[in-house]
Design an enzyme around this catalytic site. Structure first.
Site, PDB file in Angstrom:
ATOM      1  N   TRP A 133       0.816  -1.429   0.005  1.00  0.00           N
ATOM      2  CA  TRP A 133      -0.069  -0.007   0.052  1.00  0.00           C
ATOM      3  C   TRP A 133       0.908   1.394  -0.022  1.00  0.00           C
ATOM      4  O   TRP A 133       0.384   2.228  -0.259  1.00  0.00           O
ATOM      5  CB  TRP A 133      -0.810  -0.013   1.396  1.00  0.00           C
ATOM      6  CG  TRP A 133      -0.227  -0.124   2.469  1.00  0.00           C
ATOM      7  CD1 TRP A 133      -0.058  -1.270   3.258  1.00  0.00           C
ATOM      8  CD2 TRP A 133       0.628   0.598   3.263  1.00  0.00           C
ATOM      9  NE1 TRP A 133       0.500  -1.392   4.443  1.00  0.00           N
ATOM     10  CE2 TRP A 133       0.926  -0.035   4.493  1.00  0.00           C
ATOM     11  CE3 TRP A 133       0.759   1.989   3.308  1.00  0.00           C
ATOM     12  CZ2 TRP A 133       1.891   0.408   5.481  1.00  0.00           C
ATOM     13  CZ3 TRP A 133       1.571   2.598   4.130  1.00  0.00           C
ATOM     14  CH2 TRP A 133       2.182   1.834   5.165  1.00  0.00           C
ATOM     15  N   ASN A 134       1.973   1.009   0.277  1.00  0.00           N
ATOM     16  CA  ASN A 134       3.000   2.582   0.427  1.00  0.00           C
ATOM     17  C   ASN A 134       3.306   3.164  -0.761  1.00  0.00           C
ATOM     18  O   ASN A 134       3.606   4.378  -0.995  1.00  0.00           O
ATOM     19  CB  ASN A 134       4.202   2.324   1.446  1.00  0.00           C
ATOM     20  CG  ASN A 134       5.042   1.178   0.796  1.00  0.00           C
ATOM     21  OD1 ASN A 134       4.842   0.571  -0.050  1.00  0.00           O
ATOM     22  ND2 ASN A 134       6.153   1.367   1.232  1.00  0.00           N
ATOM     23  N   LYS A 157      -2.047  -8.761  -7.332  1.00  0.00           N
ATOM     24  CA  LYS A 157      -2.955  -8.733  -6.145  1.00  0.00           C
ATOM     25  C   LYS A 157      -2.494  -7.431  -5.236  1.00  0.00           C
ATOM     26  O   LYS A 157      -1.426  -7.401  -4.922  1.00  0.00           O
ATOM     27  CB  LYS A 157      -2.861  -9.793  -5.317  1.00  0.00           C
ATOM     28  CG  LYS A 157      -4.095  -9.687  -4.412  1.00  0.00           C
ATOM     29  CD  LYS A 157      -3.824 -10.184  -2.741  1.00  0.00           C
ATOM     30  CE  LYS A 157      -3.080  -9.238  -1.943  1.00  0.00           C
ATOM     31  NZ  LYS A 157      -4.106  -8.246  -1.351  1.00  0.00           N
ATOM     32  N   PRO A 158      -3.190  -6.481  -5.463  1.00  0.00           N
ATOM     33  CA  PRO A 158      -2.826  -5.051  -4.798  1.00  0.00           C
ATOM     34  C   PRO A 158      -3.069  -5.265  -3.158  1.00  0.00           C
ATOM     35  O   PRO A 158      -4.119  -6.187  -2.897  1.00  0.00           O
ATOM     36  CB  PRO A 158      -3.802  -3.826  -5.326  1.00  0.00           C
ATOM     37  CG  PRO A 158      -4.810  -4.660  -6.119  1.00  0.00           C
ATOM     38  CD  PRO A 158      -4.527  -6.150  -6.243  1.00  0.00           C
ATOM     39  N   ALA A 159      -2.600  -4.348  -2.239  1.00  0.00           N
ATOM     40  CA  ALA A 159      -3.135  -4.397  -0.837  1.00  0.00           C
ATOM     41  C   ALA A 159      -4.501  -3.994  -0.825  1.00  0.00           C
ATOM     42  O   ALA A 159      -4.724  -2.813  -1.534  1.00  0.00           O
ATOM     43  CB  ALA A 159      -2.021  -3.322  -0.226  1.00  0.00           C
ATOM     44  N   GLY A 210       6.845  -6.366   0.559  1.00  0.00           N
ATOM     45  CA  GLY A 210       6.095  -6.240   1.751  1.00  0.00           C
ATOM     46  C   GLY A 210       7.025  -6.623   3.100  1.00  0.00           C
ATOM     47  O   GLY A 210       8.454  -6.484   2.813  1.00  0.00           O
ATOM     48  N   SER A 211       6.241  -7.280   3.874  1.00  0.00           N
ATOM     49  CA  SER A 211       6.906  -7.491   5.170  1.00  0.00           C
ATOM     50  C   SER A 211       7.721  -8.674   5.108  1.00  0.00           C
ATOM     51  O   SER A 211       7.561  -9.576   4.402  1.00  0.00           O
ATOM     52  CB  SER A 211       6.120  -7.548   6.440  1.00  0.00           C
ATOM     53  OG  SER A 211       5.371  -8.702   6.237  1.00  0.00           O
ATOM     54  N   LEU A 233      11.716  -6.960   0.759  1.00  0.00           N
ATOM     55  CA  LEU A 233      11.149  -6.925   2.183  1.00  0.00           C
ATOM     56  C   LEU A 233      11.425  -5.809   3.255  1.00  0.00           C
ATOM     57  O   LEU A 233      11.899  -4.928   2.485  1.00  0.00           O
ATOM     58  CB  LEU A 233      11.640  -8.304   2.899  1.00  0.00           C
ATOM     59  CG  LEU A 233      11.165  -9.736   1.879  1.00  0.00           C
ATOM     60  CD1 LEU A 233      11.682 -11.032   2.302  1.00  0.00           C
ATOM     61  CD2 LEU A 233       9.927  -9.618   1.366  1.00  0.00           C
ATOM     62  N   CYS A 266      10.184   1.292   2.860  1.00  0.00           N
ATOM     63  CA  CYS A 266      11.124   0.210   3.188  1.00  0.00           C
ATOM     64  C   CYS A 266      12.623   0.875   3.408  1.00  0.00           C
ATOM     65  O   CYS A 266      13.405   0.294   4.096  1.00  0.00           O
ATOM     66  CB  CYS A 266      11.079  -1.007   2.299  1.00  0.00           C
ATOM     67  SG  CYS A 266       9.552  -1.558   2.129  1.00  0.00           S
ATOM     68  N   GLU A 366      11.676  -2.116  12.607  1.00  0.00           N
ATOM     69  CA  GLU A 366      11.500  -1.084  11.424  1.00  0.00           C
ATOM     70  C   GLU A 366      10.294  -0.408  12.080  1.00  0.00           C
ATOM     71  O   GLU A 366       9.262  -1.025  12.614  1.00  0.00           O
ATOM     72  CB  GLU A 366      10.903  -1.911  10.370  1.00  0.00           C
ATOM     73  CG  GLU A 366      10.810  -1.082   9.076  1.00  0.00           C
ATOM     74  CD  GLU A 366      10.498  -2.154   7.601  1.00  0.00           C
ATOM     75  OE1 GLU A 366       9.897  -3.105   7.975  1.00  0.00           O
ATOM     76  OE2 GLU A 366      10.690  -1.549   6.796  1.00  0.00           O
TER      77      GLU A 366
END
Ligand code: SIN
Length: 465
Positions: A133-134, A157-159, A210-211, A233, A266, A366
């Site tokens: 999403w960022n 696949k978007p957030a 992502g994470s 990540l 990130c 983070e």
């Protein structure tokens, strides 16, 4: 289980749109369609694919203001940043449109008479992307553009926080002439769609931003079908401000790195290590500049820091600030919040903490928020030790005018991206990605195309010259 979800404006809590999730059967159908489309798309010539990518990029630019507004509404970032992200997103499409024409094979000198040894490059197949999403636009195009340029088909696949930008970009791709089954979008819960993507033998590559925990799960899940994976990540970027640094430059670039997208990147500065001889003056200047930042709804004029994305983010940030203060950090500015729990709008005022020590959570986790923790060091080796003392290795920054110090830091920092007197390193033509638990592979630059290609070696015997 409800099969819809609401997309909300994080600045106001207003519902922007209700989106229907794809069912597992619909996702399976889309994967099948993507796999079938691959059979013809892979045969299209590189110049044709390049032209379609350029058309897509131009259409996005034609709709730049509207896309930026969607992005600010669903993500919260200031409109100026959203406009900048549209340019950043199209820069990936333009770069890979060019690179499509430069996917070269090679011939290898032989070891025996009458042989010809060839190496050819081929698209890996159907690529499934899971985007964050960022950066709803740029993270999608950073994956889609090299995939399509290489001759792969693509499903994204978007957030669930920010699907609207992606949906609009996919519509424009189709308007540009990219076939609907070549570029597809699915909506659904991350874990469920992730499992469907990774379980499917039709998907030959997974690309994820992502994470780190989610990335690790996707890597494990991809093992059964031996998929290629690209993982962008988490990060925990150190900033080292050396004794001889240009302090004003270091402050300005730290602000850029730290507060872009309300600290939700990130690669943003997470641990600021300043040589003890200049720490007071650096802290004073950083605090002064941080106080000037205007917080608010990203659609309002002059706003520089929008809301954080949701309550979970806000709670984590508050916890880190409280932990640091309880353990002896000093609050130089910020540490205040504008919150509307009922609506779901969470603003964190840009915060500077001094006297931060290694026992504090903020030095190890983070933050993903607008908090700048300052600590000091006495010599470069100590700074390097602190900087590398993390499982992450995405981005690191340092400030020095000495080439010796700069070279020493560049060599010894275990990071995939290094900013030397530079807090804004990202570019479509440069490799983006991390070492250690920050990821696998690179996006951007020539390195960003290779993961979408298979190598085939053809040994021809009885070759007649
Ligand atoms: C990210 O935070 O994941 C991306 C930031 C960038 O591309 O600069």
């Amino acid at each position: 289980m409800t099969n819809t979800f609401e997309v909300k404006n994080p600045a106001t809590g207003d519902i922007l749109e209700t989106i229907t999730r794809d069912t597992p059967a619909q996702i399976a159908q889309k994967l099948q369609a993507g796999q079938e489309a691959f059979q013809s798309w892979k045969k299209t010539n590189a110049h044709h694919r390049a032209n379609l990518l350029f058309k897509w990029s131009h259409l996005i630019q034609d709709h730049k203001e509207a896309i930026a507004e969607i992005m600010t509404k669903e993500n919260g970032k200031p409109l100026a940043e959203s406009l900048g992200e549209v340019d950043y997103a199209t820069s990936y499409i333009d770069w890979y449109a060019e690179e499509a024409k430069r996917i070269y094979g090679r011939t290898i000198p032989t070891h025996a008479d009458g042989k010809r040894l060839l190496v050819t490059k081929h698209p890996v197949g159907l690529v499934a992307a899971i985007t964050p999403w960022n950066f709803p636009a740029a993270m999608m195009t950073r994956k889609a553009a090299p995939a399509l340029a290489a001759g792969c088909t693509f499903i994204v696949k978007p957030a669930e926080e920010t699907p609207l930008t992606t949906i609009r970009l996919a519509e424009l791709a189709h308007e540009a002439g990219i076939p609907t089954d070549v570029m597809q979008c699915v909506n659904g819960r991350g874990r469920i769609v992730g499992e469907i993507f990774t379980d499917s033998p039709l998907v030959r590559k997974i690309t994820f931003t992502g994470s780190t925990p989610v990335g690790k799960a996707l890597i494990k899940q991809s093992a059964d079908t031996v998929k290629s994976v690209t993982m962008e990540l988490g990060g925990h970027a150190p900033v080292i401000v050396a004794e001889d640094a240009d302090i004003d430059l270091a402050v300005a670039q730290t602000i850029v790195s730290k507060f872009r997208n309300a600290g939700q990147t990130c690669v943003c500065a997470n641990r600021i290590l300043v040589h003890e001889s200049i720490s007071d003056v650096f802290a004073a200047k950083l605090t002064e500049k941080t106080k000037e930042l205007i917080v608010g709804n990203g659609l309002d004029d002059n706003v520089q820091v929008g809301p954080v994305i949701n309550e979970d983010s806000y709670t984590k940030i508050v916890k880190q600030i409280d932990d640091a203060l309880n353990k002896g950090a000093s609050l130089l500015t910020g540490g205040t919040y504008d919150v509307n729990h009922e609506k779901g709008a969470f603003f964190v005022h840009p915060t500077v903490l001094a006297n931060v020590s290694n026992e504090m959570e903020i030095m190890h986790e983070e933050t993903f928020g607008p908090v700048a923790p300052l600590t000091t060091f006495t010599n470069l080796d100590e700074a390097i030790q602190i900087a590398n003392d993390t499982p992450y290795g995405l981005a690191a920054y340092f400030f020095t005018d000495s080439y010796k110090v700069g070279n020493y830091l560049s060599e010894n920092l275990d990071y995939g991206i290094i900013g030397w007197n530079d807090g804004a390193t990202s570019a479509a033509h440069a490799p983006f990605g991390g070492m250690k638990e920050s990821g696998l592979g690179r996006e951007g630059g020539t390195e960003g195309l290779e993961p979408y290609l298979e190598t085939k070696y053809i040994s021809i015997g009885n070759f007649l010259e």
